[in-house]
Design a protein around this motif. Structure first.
Motif, short mmCIF file in Angstrom:
data_model
loop_
_atom_site.label_atom_id
_atom_site.label_comp_id
_atom_site.label_asym_id
_atom_site.label_seq_id
_atom_site.Cartn_x
_atom_site.Cartn_y
_atom_site.Cartn_z
N ILE A 86 -5.01 0.38 -7.89
CA ILE A 86 -5.28 1.18 -9.09
C ILE A 86 -4.23 0.84 -10.14
O ILE A 86 -3.04 0.77 -9.84
CB ILE A 86 -5.25 2.69 -8.76
CG1 ILE A 86 -6.41 3.05 -7.82
CG2 ILE A 86 -5.31 3.53 -10.02
CD1 ILE A 86 -6.31 4.43 -7.21
N ARG A 121 0.83 -1.21 0.00
CA ARG A 121 0.00 0.00 0.00
C ARG A 121 0.87 1.26 0.00
O ARG A 121 1.94 1.27 0.59
CB ARG A 121 -0.94 -0.01 1.21
CG ARG A 121 -1.97 -1.14 1.15
CD ARG A 121 -2.90 -1.12 2.33
NE ARG A 121 -3.83 -2.24 2.28
CZ ARG A 121 -4.97 -2.24 1.58
NH1 ARG A 121 -5.32 -1.16 0.90
NH2 ARG A 121 -5.76 -3.30 1.58
N LEU A 166 -4.59 7.69 -1.00
CA LEU A 166 -5.63 6.67 -0.89
C LEU A 166 -5.14 5.41 -0.18
O LEU A 166 -5.93 4.50 0.07
CB LEU A 166 -6.17 6.30 -2.28
CG LEU A 166 -6.79 7.44 -3.10
CD1 LEU A 166 -7.43 6.90 -4.36
CD2 LEU A 166 -7.83 8.20 -2.27
N GLY A 188 -14.79 1.15 -2.76
CA GLY A 188 -13.81 0.58 -1.84
C GLY A 188 -12.64 -0.10 -2.52
O GLY A 188 -12.14 -1.11 -2.04
N VAL A 189 -12.19 0.45 -3.67
CA VAL A 189 -11.08 -0.19 -4.38
C VAL A 189 -9.79 -0.07 -3.56
O VAL A 189 -9.58 0.92 -2.85
CB VAL A 189 -10.87 0.42 -5.80
CG1 VAL A 189 -12.11 0.23 -6.64
CG2 VAL A 189 -10.48 1.88 -5.72
N ASP A 190 -8.94 -1.08 -3.70
CA ASP A 190 -7.68 -1.12 -2.94
C ASP A 190 -6.46 -1.20 -3.85
O ASP A 190 -5.34 -1.36 -3.36
CB ASP A 190 -7.67 -2.33 -2.00
CG ASP A 190 -8.70 -2.19 -0.89
OD1 ASP A 190 -8.62 -1.22 -0.13
OD2 ASP A 190 -9.60 -3.05 -0.82
N LYS A 246 -12.66 4.88 -4.82
CA LYS A 246 -12.24 4.47 -3.48
C LYS A 246 -13.38 4.67 -2.49
O LYS A 246 -13.67 3.81 -1.66
CB LYS A 246 -11.01 5.29 -3.06
CG LYS A 246 -10.57 5.10 -1.60
CD LYS A 246 -9.92 3.76 -1.38
CE LYS A 246 -9.34 3.68 0.03
NZ LYS A 246 -8.77 2.37 0.32
N ARG A 247 -14.06 5.81 -2.61
CA ARG A 247 -15.13 6.15 -1.69
C ARG A 247 -16.38 5.30 -1.94
O ARG A 247 -17.01 4.80 -1.01
CB ARG A 247 -15.46 7.64 -1.84
CG ARG A 247 -16.46 8.17 -0.82
CD ARG A 247 -16.64 9.67 -0.93
NE ARG A 247 -17.24 10.06 -2.20
CZ ARG A 247 -16.61 10.70 -3.18
NH1 ARG A 247 -15.34 11.00 -3.04
NH2 ARG A 247 -17.24 11.03 -4.30
N ALA A 260 -10.37 8.33 -9.22
CA ALA A 260 -9.86 7.31 -8.31
C ALA A 260 -10.39 7.51 -6.90
O ALA A 260 -10.78 6.55 -6.22
CB ALA A 260 -8.33 7.33 -8.31
N ARG A 261 -10.44 8.76 -6.45
CA ARG A 261 -11.00 9.05 -5.13
C ARG A 261 -12.46 8.60 -5.05
O ARG A 261 -12.90 8.05 -4.05
CB ARG A 261 -10.91 10.55 -4.83
CG ARG A 261 -9.51 11.09 -4.63
CD ARG A 261 -9.56 12.58 -4.35
NE ARG A 261 -8.26 13.18 -4.35
CZ ARG A 261 -7.89 14.18 -5.15
NH1 ARG A 261 -8.75 14.68 -6.03
NH2 ARG A 261 -6.68 14.69 -5.09
N VAL A 321 -3.20 2.97 -1.27
CA VAL A 321 -3.36 1.81 -2.15
C VAL A 321 -2.13 1.70 -3.05
O VAL A 321 -1.47 2.71 -3.32
CB VAL A 321 -4.62 1.92 -3.04
CG1 VAL A 321 -5.87 2.03 -2.18
CG2 VAL A 321 -4.52 3.10 -4.02
#
Length: 503
Positions: free
Chosen positions: A342, A213, A379, A338-340, A334-335, A330-331, A381
């Protein structure tokens, strides 16, 4: 209950007042001058521009400046700094500073005052964003681009939300130790080797520990090497592992799988989906596009498609994205999803902000690589960015890539936590094919033809790829042999003792 704020038309006399608490500002300043130690608590979060009254903001700034110099900040030491301040004169002069310290009771609620001042400042920022959105939307001139307005509004809203989050990135050693232990636990639960997100390739995980991460991983190679195929393989493997971990009751926070956001600037979403389907169903992508498949292949295709439908795998194929727009999207993913992880395919197709205006591509690439690294940290990630290599690789006798081959900017190497190169010797040997009748030496019956030598080299290199880890902030560099099935564009672990594992 307070009535909601109403945005009234411009020029309305009874426009609502901005959220503020001037009394809380005055009380906090008085408390800070009485006990300078309170500055340590409030200055981490509170800035001078969070005060509604400008004069209060300047007083707060002056207090912090004196405290930073290890000086006492009180009405006496602050007085010379406000002798000629016009706003202070309207309040009766520097004597106003002494008035602020009149109530010692403010010391008890100083932290609460600071929190309220901060929250009200965020509300004012939200109102400002809303008004800007309304004004922009009312502009109907020809050069207006609604999509860019939406992106700008999202950036502004995220900036407000981001400011309202953690008070800082400073962590105690206990917090850092806890995070390290959690990483070790994740590696243990995964069966070993993976402390980050799995690549799905055991030999790669064993060497790099998975995808960490906040890391920017550059995956580079010349055209035809298979870098997009490797990226899609890794994406699928991470997404399917997330699904299986959920089925096994493993919490997302402890999973070595990931929801994946794939930004495909080169291929459309359906082209990318076709490639992934071909990889997983082990059907030639060319046959799939041409419809040259039998019933058995179609059943495999249907099975793979059904499996893919449930995956946390999201594709954005918007062309010509700027780095700012990509970060905004991307934000949002993520919000909302819930992607972890990219993936960006590929870096050189992104555009910079264009603020420089001098058309300097090297500076633009530097801005993009720096933006991707910031996105990974922001993020929390891993970000895998695919990158082209310069043509100078083709001009060397040894075609194996190296860090200096990264195209257009050395900042890519600098910003990246890891740099991986995909190299397939088979690709280059194929272009060296001689005529079958050629002979290596003389006309002897036992002479070996150049074609036979070439054929032997092709046989040795067939289906073999190398993942060259040329930079690794978390460990040593390595060359990892992998199996590559060109027909399905699929990478997998190489079960071959000739190579003895990663080198």
């Amino acid at each position: 209950m307070a009535e909601p704020i109403r945005l009234l038309p411009a020029g309305t006399a009874d426009a609502p007042e901005m959220p503020r608490n001037v009394e809380a500002e005055a009380a906090l300043l008085g408390a800070l001058m009485i006990d300078n130690r309170l500055c340590e608590d409030v200055q981490v979060k509170l800035r001078a521009d969070h005060f509604h009254e400008p004069i209060h903001g300047r007083i707060y700034e002056a207090i912090l400046k004196l405290v930073d110099r290890n000086m006492v900040a009180n009405p006496v030491t602050l007085r010379p700094m406000f002798e000629s301040d016009e706003a202070m004169k309207e309040l009766g002069g520097p004597g106003y500073l002494a008035q602020l310290t009149g109530s010692g009771a403010a010391l008890i609620g100083a932290r609460d005052f600071a929190t309220q001042i901060y929250d009200l400042a965020l509300l004012r920022e939200l109102i400002g964003v809303g008004r800007t959105m309304v004004e922009s939307a009312l502009d109907t001139s020809e050069d207006v681009d609604p999509k860019s307005q939406i992106e700008a509004a999202e950036v502004a809203l995220y900036r407000v939300a981001e400011e309202g989050g953690e008070t800082g990135s400073v962590k105690s050693f206990a917090q850092a130790t806890k995070a390290a232990v959690e990483n070790a636990e994740r590696a243990l639960n995964s069966g070993g080797h993976v402390s980050g997100i799995t690549t799905g390739l055991d030999t790669v995980n064993a060497r790099v520990g998975g995808l960490h991460r906040s890391d920017l991983i550059i995956l580079a190679g010349r055209p035809g090497m298979g870098k997009t195929s490797l990226a899609t393989n890794i994406a699928f493997n991470a997404a399917i592992r997330r699904v299986r971990d959920r089925e096994d009751g493993i919490d997302d926070a402890k999973s070595v799988g990931a929801g994946v956001a794939f930004f495909s600037l080169e291929m459309s979403a359906d082209q990318l989906a076709t490639r992934i389907l071909a990889e997983q169903a082990e059907i030639s992508s060319q046959k799939l596009r041409m419809g040259e498949i039998g019933h058995h292949d179609f059943r495999n295709l249907a099975r793979a498609a059904a499996e893919l439908e449930t995956l946390p795998f999201y594709i954005d194929d918007t062309p010509g994205l700027t780095i700012a727009a990509l970060r905004t999207r991307a934000r949002r993913l993520k919000r909302q999803r819930g992607v972890d992880m990219i993936i960006v395919d590929y870096l050189q197709l992104l555009q910079g902000s264009g603020k420089g205006g001098d058309g300097n591509r090297v500076q633009e690439i530097s801005e993009i690589s720096r933006g991707l690294k910031q996105l990974a940290k922001e993020l929390h990630v891993p970000v895998i960015a695919l990158s082209q290599l310069s043509r100078q690789v083709e001009q060397r006798e040894n075609k194996r890539p190296q860090l200096s081959d990264l195209r257009e900017s050395g900042s890519i190497e600098q910003d990246a936590d890891s740099v991986w190169f995909v190299y397939r010797e088979e690709y280059y040997i194929n272009f060296e094919k001689p005529k079958e009748a050629s002979v290596e030496a003389g006309d002897d019956a036992g002479a070996v033809s150049a074609f036979d030598i070439w054929q032997k080299r092709m046989s040795d290199a067939h289906g073999i790829a190398e993942l060259v880890v040329a930079k690794n902030r978390h460990g040593a560099t390595a060359t990892i042999p992998l199996k590559f099935e060109a027909k399905f564009t699929k990478f997998s672990d190489l079960a071959d003792d000739r190579f003895g594992g990663p080198r």
